[in-house]
Design a protein around this motif. Structure first.
Motif, PDB file in Angstrom:
ATOM      1  N   SER A   1       1.025  -1.314   0.053  1.00 46.85           N
ATOM      2  CA  SER A   1      -0.038   0.094   0.041  1.00 46.85           C
ATOM      3  C   SER A   1       0.900   1.251  -0.123  1.00 46.85           C
ATOM      4  CB  SER A   1      -1.074   0.087   0.937  1.00 46.85           C
ATOM      5  OG  SER A   1      -0.209  -0.372   2.326  1.00 46.85           O
ATOM      6  N   GLY A   2       0.555   2.277  -0.733  1.00 50.55           N
ATOM      7  CA  GLY A   2       1.142   3.495  -0.828  1.00 50.55           C
ATOM      8  C   GLY A   2       1.248   4.371   0.386  1.00 50.55           C
ATOM      9  N   GLY A   3       2.016   5.139   0.752  1.00 45.86           N
ATOM     10  CA  GLY A   3       2.015   5.990   1.816  1.00 45.86           C
ATOM     11  C   GLY A   3       1.696   7.335   1.631  1.00 45.86           C
ATOM     12  N   ASN A   4       1.130   7.773   0.139  1.00 45.29           N
ATOM     13  CA  ASN A   4       0.958   9.022  -0.125  1.00 45.29           C
ATOM     14  C   ASN A   4      -0.667   9.325   0.129  1.00 45.29           C
ATOM     15  OD1 ASN A   4       0.571   7.645  -2.128  1.00 45.29           O
ATOM     16  ND2 ASN A   4       1.411   9.092  -3.730  1.00 45.29           N
TER      17      ASN A   4
ATOM     18  N   ARG B   1      -6.228   6.546   3.960  1.00 43.21           N
ATOM     19  CA  ARG B   1      -7.289   5.473   3.833  1.00 43.21           C
ATOM     20  C   ARG B   1      -8.252   5.546   5.136  1.00 43.21           C
ATOM     21  NH1 ARG B   1      -2.803   3.189   2.021  1.00 43.21           N
ATOM     22  NH2 ARG B   1      -2.702   2.012   3.758  1.00 43.21           N
ATOM     23  N   THR B   2      -9.481   4.895   4.947  1.00 39.57           N
ATOM     24  CA  THR B   2     -10.400   4.757   6.161  1.00 39.57           C
ATOM     25  C   THR B   2     -10.082   3.439   6.702  1.00 39.57           C
ATOM     26  OG1 THR B   2     -11.917   3.963   4.723  1.00 39.57           O
ATOM     27  CG2 THR B   2     -12.065   6.290   5.110  1.00 39.57           C
TER      28      THR B   2
ATOM     29  N   ALA C   1      -6.902  -0.414   0.570  1.00 35.09           N
ATOM     30  CA  ALA C   1      -6.224  -0.011  -0.747  1.00 35.09           C
ATOM     31  C   ALA C   1      -5.774  -1.507  -1.336  1.00 35.09           C
ATOM     32  CB  ALA C   1      -5.184   0.847  -0.980  1.00 35.09           C
ATOM     33  N   SER C   2      -5.626  -2.389  -0.461  1.00 33.65           N
ATOM     34  CA  SER C   2      -5.106  -3.839  -0.999  1.00 33.65           C
ATOM     35  C   SER C   2      -5.417  -4.658   0.299  1.00 33.65           C
ATOM     36  CB  SER C   2      -3.484  -3.704  -0.885  1.00 33.65           C
ATOM     37  OG  SER C   2      -3.205  -4.960  -1.573  1.00 33.65           O
ATOM     38  N   THR C   3      -4.688  -5.751   0.359  1.00 34.52           N
ATOM     39  CA  THR C   3      -5.078  -6.691   1.479  1.00 34.52           C
ATOM     40  C   THR C   3      -3.885  -7.164   1.957  1.00 34.52           C
ATOM     41  OG1 THR C   3      -6.511  -8.404   1.914  1.00 34.52           O
ATOM     42  CG2 THR C   3      -5.569  -8.553  -0.234  1.00 34.52           C
TER      43      THR C   3
END
Lengths: 298, 330
Positions: free
Chosen positions: A149-152, A155-156, A161-163
């Motif tokens: 997952s991106g750090g920029n 997210r809730t 974003a991913s798993t």
């Protein structure tokens, strides 16, 4: 003189009326004939070609719905030449074939390739034919490994974003159980191998598949049509063919690598698109950044 | 033609047209009503699948990595000098356990390996090697032998590697075609070799056939308290009779991916001062808390700090340090 002229005019009118009547009659006759004549019994041949995408599933669902609603069609032959494709699309096609098979005989004929999602699609068939050099099997699921997952972004939730790897493996294992379970449900009487052996996801030549129970017999498309007509109790019948839809659009092309790219509107915060993972039931080499395979050689 | 007849004709025409138009307007609604009744079709999908039989749920991660030993502070050196295929996350739980119990963890860089390999080992109590991809120099191997002979603890941890890429440094010599035997290099001293192909189990696995279970085979400090561990992408480990004991092995239905040879396979061995484990993922942040992996990590940490190494070993070499250029992979 007047009488002669009047007779000539009358004759002309009669001739013109006769010609007009013949022309109109010739136009209407086939329409009326078709309308009143009983429709012949038919066997529908539906093609399942190439990579299976959501469009392929849409088309097959539509074709089979038409077949079910058309009283003249008494049986269906699936003409299969596909390595499979999207897992969800393959599952939809399996269900559509299953619904049809409950109403009329469905017979499948493997032309060159009937692997993975394509094999899933034809499982409900009453009989599966394959040519000796065709390829059948590959009962398995594959999907890309979760991307870091991106750090920029904000997210809730941690999995927005991913798993995680565990979750991704569990999802693929769940799909595998559905696929393998369906194979065992439809073909356990014919198969000479165990559930675990099926889950190896091997592909077999049509010749071998006719021995191990993946298909019922060696045979061509014509043999499959004859078989379907015979199952439907038809002596005289017509064959109607449904050609595959054009499925080489840009979106489908992007699906082929297992990560469908959905282009969103140009965003003021810099997003050009969203990469979402897709599970595949497909045989062959797929370009992934990283993948999880549900079986040894899916 | 009378006007009355004309009006009558027009009226009939209007009525018929009106009936047709109204009928055409009503029919679609009637059809929609009828078809909405017919749409109550069988739920084929629900008939075909039982979600309760399909859904696979990952086991919740649990436990903590703890160490039982209560020794004075020791120094554990982790090799990153030989293009080791290991990330920080890949060994973080082990490092965290060691540091939390007062031990020092140092990383052997490539420069250190060239210039100070011997002196680094001299100050160390344990040496950890994970997935080296560059061969060791002969002098480095000599120093490692002396280090181990002097009571230094050595942990060799390797994942399956391709046969072509497994020249390494002799410490991790490959088994030919992923099976047993083969050229052992320094491992002939240890009597240990690693397989180059992955193990899998189609009958008993955790989420995926490549995540195999391993269970203790004998009483050992490495497996104390371990009931079952999960190795993701494990390599078989073979050992000679005097190399130590097989301490972890997979189930009988485990197979080697390339040869399809059936198990059970040893995946961890323990000697007096050496352990070899055929998987590195078990000590990653991702897998550290699956099954009893955290117990194995704690036991490994204990093993590393409970040696009795002779002070000052290995002795300095008389003619320069082990600073020759690294050998290219064979």
């Amino acid at each position: 003189m007047v009488s002669k002229s009047s007779n000539a005019t009358r004759k002309t009118v009669y001739v013109l009326a006769l010609v007009a009547a013949v022309l109109v009659g010739a136009f209407l006759a086939p329409i009326v004939s078709d309308a009143v004549a009983p429709e012949p019994d038919r066997v529908a041949v539906i093609s399942v070609d190439g990579y299976i995408s959501s469009n392929t599933a849409d088309q097959l669902e539509e074709d089979l719905e038409e077949v079910r609603e058309n009283e003249s069609i008494k049986a269906v032959v699936l003409k299969v030449d596909s390595p499979g494709g999207s897992a969800s699309a393959s599952e939809r096609m399996y269900l559509a074939v299953n619904r049809t098979a409950k109403e009329m005989p469905v017979v499948s004929s493997v032309q060159g390739m009937g692997a993975s999602g394509a094999y899933y699609t034809m499982l409900p068939s009453e009989h599966i034919y394959a040519t000796p050099s065709s390829m059948v099997g590959s009962v398995g699921v594959r999907g890309s490994k979760p991307m870091p997952s991106g750090g920029n972004e904000i997210r809730t939730g941690p999995d927005k974003a991913s798993t995680t790897m565990d979750q991704r493996e569990a999802q693929i294992e769940t799909l595998k159980r559905g696929f393998v379970g369906s194979v065992m449900k439809h073909r356990s009487d014919e198969l000479t191998m165990s559930r675990q052996e099926v889950a190896y996801a091997k592909v077999y030549t049509g010749a071998r598949a006719s021995q191990n129970g993946y298909v019922d017999d060696i045979g061509t498309l014509q043999k499959a049509i004859d078989h379907a007509a015979n199952e439907a109790g038809l002596d005289n019948y017509e064959v109607v063919e449904k050609e595959p839809a054009n499925r080489f659009g840009i979106f489908l092309f992007s699906e082929r690598n297992g990560n469908a790219t959905v282009v969103v509107e140009k965003s003021p915060v810099g997003y050009d698109g969203v990469r979402t993972s897709e599970f595949l039931m497909v045989y062959g080499q797929v370009q992934y950044e990283d993948e999880v395979i549900g079986n040894v050689s899916a | 033609m009378s006007q009355r007849n004309l009006l009558g004709g027009v009226a009939v025409f209007v009525v018929v047209v009106a009936l047709i138009v109204v009928g055409a307007a009503i029919v679609p609604y009637a059809q929609a009503f009828t078809s909405s009744e017919e749409q109550n079709t069988t739920n084929i999908a629900k008939q075909q699948y039982d979600a309760s039989e399909l859904v696979v749920t990952p086991a919740p991660d649990s436990g903590t990595v703890t160490m039982d030993s209560n020794t004075e502070s020791k120094t554990v050196v982790i090799d990153v000098a030989h293009e080791n295929d290991v990330s920080e996350k890949g060994i973080q739980p082990l490092v965290d356990a060691l540091v939390a119990n007062g031990h020092n963890v140092k990383y052997l860089t490539r420069d250190d390996a060239r210039q100070n390999f011997n002196s680094t080992l001299r100050k160390a109590d344990a040496f950890v090697v994970v997935n080296p991809e560059r061969t060791y120099e002969t002098k480095q191997l000599d120093a490692l032998r002396k280090f181990e002979d002097a009571g230094g603890r050595v942990a060799l941890i390797g994942d399956p590697q391709s046969a072509e890429g497994m020249s390494l440094f002799g410490l991790f010599a490959p088994m030919p075609r992923g099976e047993s035997g083969g050229d052992a290099g320094l491992t002939s001293d240890y009597g240990i070799t690693f397989g180059s192909s992955s193990l899998y189990n189609m009958h008993d696995y955790y989420l995926n056939h490549q995540n195999v279970y391993a269970t203790p085979q004998s009483n050992s400090s490495l497996t104390d308290g371990v009931d079952k561990v999960v190795f993701r992408d494990a390599a078989p480990v073979s050992l000679s009779s005097d190399a130590g004991s097989a301490v972890l092995a997979t189930g009988a239905q485990t197979k080697i991916e390339t040869s399809r040879q059936s198990g059970p396979f040893t995946v961890a061995v323990q000697g007096d001062n050496v352990v070899a484990i055929g998987d590195s993922d078990f000590m990653s942040t991702q897998s550290a808390y699956e099954a009893d992996n955290e117990v194995l990590i704690g036991n490994l940490a204990d093993f590393l700090v409970t040696g009795d190494k002779t002070e000052g070993a290995p002795a300095p070499v008389s003619t320069g340090q082990n600073s020759g250029p690294p050998r290219a992979p064979a």
